[in-house]
Design a protein around this motif. Structure first.
Motif, PDB file in Angstrom:
ATOM      1  N   LEU B  13     -21.893   8.427   5.603  1.00  0.00           N
ATOM      2  CA  LEU B  13     -21.661   9.624   4.790  1.00  0.00           C
ATOM      3  C   LEU B  13     -20.410  10.361   5.255  1.00  0.00           C
ATOM      4  O   LEU B  13     -19.628  10.862   4.433  1.00  0.00           O
ATOM      5  CB  LEU B  13     -22.872  10.552   4.874  1.00  0.00           C
ATOM      6  N   ALA B  14     -20.207  10.419   6.556  1.00  0.00           N
ATOM      7  CA  ALA B  14     -19.025  11.104   7.083  1.00  0.00           C
ATOM      8  C   ALA B  14     -17.757  10.415   6.608  1.00  0.00           C
ATOM      9  O   ALA B  14     -16.780  11.065   6.202  1.00  0.00           O
ATOM     10  CB  ALA B  14     -19.067  11.121   8.614  1.00  0.00           C
ATOM     11  N   ARG B  15     -17.774   9.106   6.620  1.00  0.00           N
ATOM     12  CA  ARG B  15     -16.606   8.360   6.172  1.00  0.00           C
ATOM     13  C   ARG B  15     -16.349   8.617   4.690  1.00  0.00           C
ATOM     14  O   ARG B  15     -15.213   8.887   4.277  1.00  0.00           O
ATOM     15  CB  ARG B  15     -16.809   6.867   6.428  1.00  0.00           C
ATOM     16  N   ARG B  16     -17.402   8.561   3.900  1.00  0.00           N
ATOM     17  CA  ARG B  16     -17.235   8.822   2.467  1.00  0.00           C
ATOM     18  C   ARG B  16     -16.719  10.235   2.205  1.00  0.00           C
ATOM     19  O   ARG B  16     -15.857  10.446   1.348  1.00  0.00           O
ATOM     20  CB  ARG B  16     -18.566   8.628   1.735  1.00  0.00           C
ATOM     21  N   LEU B  17     -17.250  11.177   2.965  1.00  0.00           N
ATOM     22  CA  LEU B  17     -16.808  12.561   2.783  1.00  0.00           C
ATOM     23  C   LEU B  17     -15.323  12.705   3.088  1.00  0.00           C
ATOM     24  O   LEU B  17     -14.581  13.366   2.356  1.00  0.00           O
ATOM     25  CB  LEU B  17     -17.612  13.485   3.711  1.00  0.00           C
ATOM     26  N   GLN B  18     -14.897  12.047   4.120  1.00  0.00           N
ATOM     27  CA  GLN B  18     -13.497  12.153   4.482  1.00  0.00           C
ATOM     28  C   GLN B  18     -12.606  11.482   3.443  1.00  0.00           C
ATOM     29  O   GLN B  18     -11.512  11.961   3.136  1.00  0.00           O
ATOM     30  CB  GLN B  18     -13.268  11.514   5.853  1.00  0.00           C
ATOM     31  N   GLN B  19     -13.076  10.376   2.912  1.00  0.00           N
ATOM     32  CA  GLN B  19     -12.306   9.700   1.863  1.00  0.00           C
ATOM     33  C   GLN B  19     -12.181  10.599   0.647  1.00  0.00           C
ATOM     34  O   GLN B  19     -11.105  10.719   0.057  1.00  0.00           O
ATOM     35  CB  GLN B  19     -12.976   8.393   1.469  1.00  0.00           C
ATOM     36  N   ALA B  20     -13.294  11.245   0.277  1.00  0.00           N
ATOM     37  CA  ALA B  20     -13.264  12.147  -0.867  1.00  0.00           C
ATOM     38  C   ALA B  20     -12.265  13.269  -0.624  1.00  0.00           C
ATOM     39  O   ALA B  20     -11.481  13.646  -1.511  1.00  0.00           O
ATOM     40  CB  ALA B  20     -14.663  12.713  -1.108  1.00  0.00           C
ATOM     41  N   HIS B  21     -12.281  13.771   0.591  1.00  0.00           N
ATOM     42  CA  HIS B  21     -11.356  14.845   0.926  1.00  0.00           C
ATOM     43  C   HIS B  21      -9.904  14.381   0.865  1.00  0.00           C
ATOM     44  O   HIS B  21      -9.038  15.076   0.347  1.00  0.00           O
ATOM     45  CB  HIS B  21     -11.673  15.384   2.321  1.00  0.00           C
ATOM     46  N   LEU B  23      -8.634  12.121  -0.912  1.00  0.00           N
ATOM     47  CA  LEU B  23      -8.266  11.998  -2.320  1.00  0.00           C
ATOM     48  C   LEU B  23      -7.835  13.335  -2.903  1.00  0.00           C
ATOM     49  O   LEU B  23      -6.762  13.465  -3.526  1.00  0.00           O
ATOM     50  CB  LEU B  23      -9.487  11.485  -3.083  1.00  0.00           C
ATOM     51  N   LEU B  24      -8.650  14.345  -2.677  1.00  0.00           N
ATOM     52  CA  LEU B  24      -8.383  15.660  -3.236  1.00  0.00           C
ATOM     53  C   LEU B  24      -7.146  16.285  -2.599  1.00  0.00           C
ATOM     54  O   LEU B  24      -6.320  16.895  -3.279  1.00  0.00           O
ATOM     55  CB  LEU B  24      -9.597  16.564  -3.010  1.00  0.00           C
ATOM     56  N   PHE B 117     -13.376  21.456  -3.867  1.00  0.00           N
ATOM     57  CA  PHE B 117     -14.164  20.499  -3.103  1.00  0.00           C
ATOM     58  C   PHE B 117     -15.600  20.983  -2.932  1.00  0.00           C
ATOM     59  O   PHE B 117     -16.550  20.197  -3.043  1.00  0.00           O
ATOM     60  CB  PHE B 117     -13.501  20.317  -1.736  1.00  0.00           C
TER      61      PHE B 117
END
Lengths: 158, 158
Positions: B13-21, B23-24, B117
């Motif tokens: 989840l941490a990795r996905r969150l960082q990827q989402a960030h 991107l934005l 975000f």
DNA sequence: TAGAAATACTCAGTGCCCTGACTAATCGGG
DNA sequence: CCCGATTAGTCAGGGCACTGAGTATTTCTA
């Protein structure tokens, strides 16, 4: 003077969280196999014979990164990669026996690590932790594609 | 068969969150300056003349990574780096005028980005989001050093 | 005060992560 | 059937992040 408090910046927190996780993974799970590599092994346990792109989609890695990760796992002999005879563009992936063994071993250790990692939170808080992060990530992910025509941007009320 | 559900794995989840960030940030803040680079600029706005190691400590980057980030910011002319005459081991850092300007500009955009975000969460949930992540990260960070003698591992009841 | 220990930084090596450009294969419509 | 669009994968390039080894400088101590 005009400096900002980074502890209210989700991006900064996300980075710190990942670093903390990396640290724990390295000491409690494996120094050889990384967390993204484990995610790939896991995806192939669930769905053997998946093609490379789909594995990337399952674990959240783009085409370039998934190629690198898979090449490393292949070098270690944990998976096999063959051209799809039905569609010459695809590479089909499948764990080797070794890959399966490694996955099993790491599954146990990963569970232990997650317990330690989440120990500061109560059970309820852990559920909240998952759901909050998930919602933020999903929403941001939804902003990526320019919204298929006729499709709503994020979730629609059921 | 024995596959695991990654959505209950904080690391994933941490990795996905960082990827989402990421991107934005890339679309709403800057394609030139990254989030860690902004963190360094911010630290030097708060405390000009800091040495390299301390900046790394403030923003959560190890000695090697902070060296790279600073070298990039130096190449762009956003900060100056001079040997400390009092202690020849240290490099003292200070923003250039350009660096200050960039920091001001990005501060505004970053605030906007954070709003977007975090939009999926209510105000209360946002506070919870921050505190849960913070607690998990701090606890894991606390496991790093072997606990200074006489000092408790994590937080002590006040 | 000289040598040992600690400290700040650099360098090499590995791995993750993204974009943009390119190749090869497949698929679809005229 | 063929040509253009789509799709899977590769490659080059830039940036973040860590470890372990090495250098220079300072500080502590016997």
């Amino acid at each position: 003077m005009a400096a900002v408090d980074l502890s209210t910046h989700p991006g900064h927190l996300a980075r710190r969280l990942q670093q903390a996780h990396y640290l724990l993974w390295n000491t409690m799970v494996s120094e050889e196999i990384t967390s993204p590599q484990f995610a790939v092994l896991n995806a192939l346990v669930a769905e053997p014979g998946l093609d490379q792109r789909t594995v990337g989609e399952r674990v959240g890695l783009d085409r370039s990164t998934i190629a690198e990760v898979i090449s490393r796992l292949g070098r270690r002999g944990l998976l096999d990669k063959v051209r799809d005879p039905q569609d010459g563009r695809r590479s089909l992936l499948r764990l080797t026996d070794d890959g399966g063994r490694v996955h099993r071993k790491l599954t146990v250790r990963t569970a232990r690590m997650n317990q330690v990692f989440l120990a500061p939170l109560s059970g309820d808080e852990q559920a909240l932790f998952f759901s909050l992060i998930q919602r933020v990530s999903d929403a941001a992910e939804g902003l990526r594609n320019p919204v298929a025509p006729g499709e709503p941007a994020v979730s629609r009320a059921p």
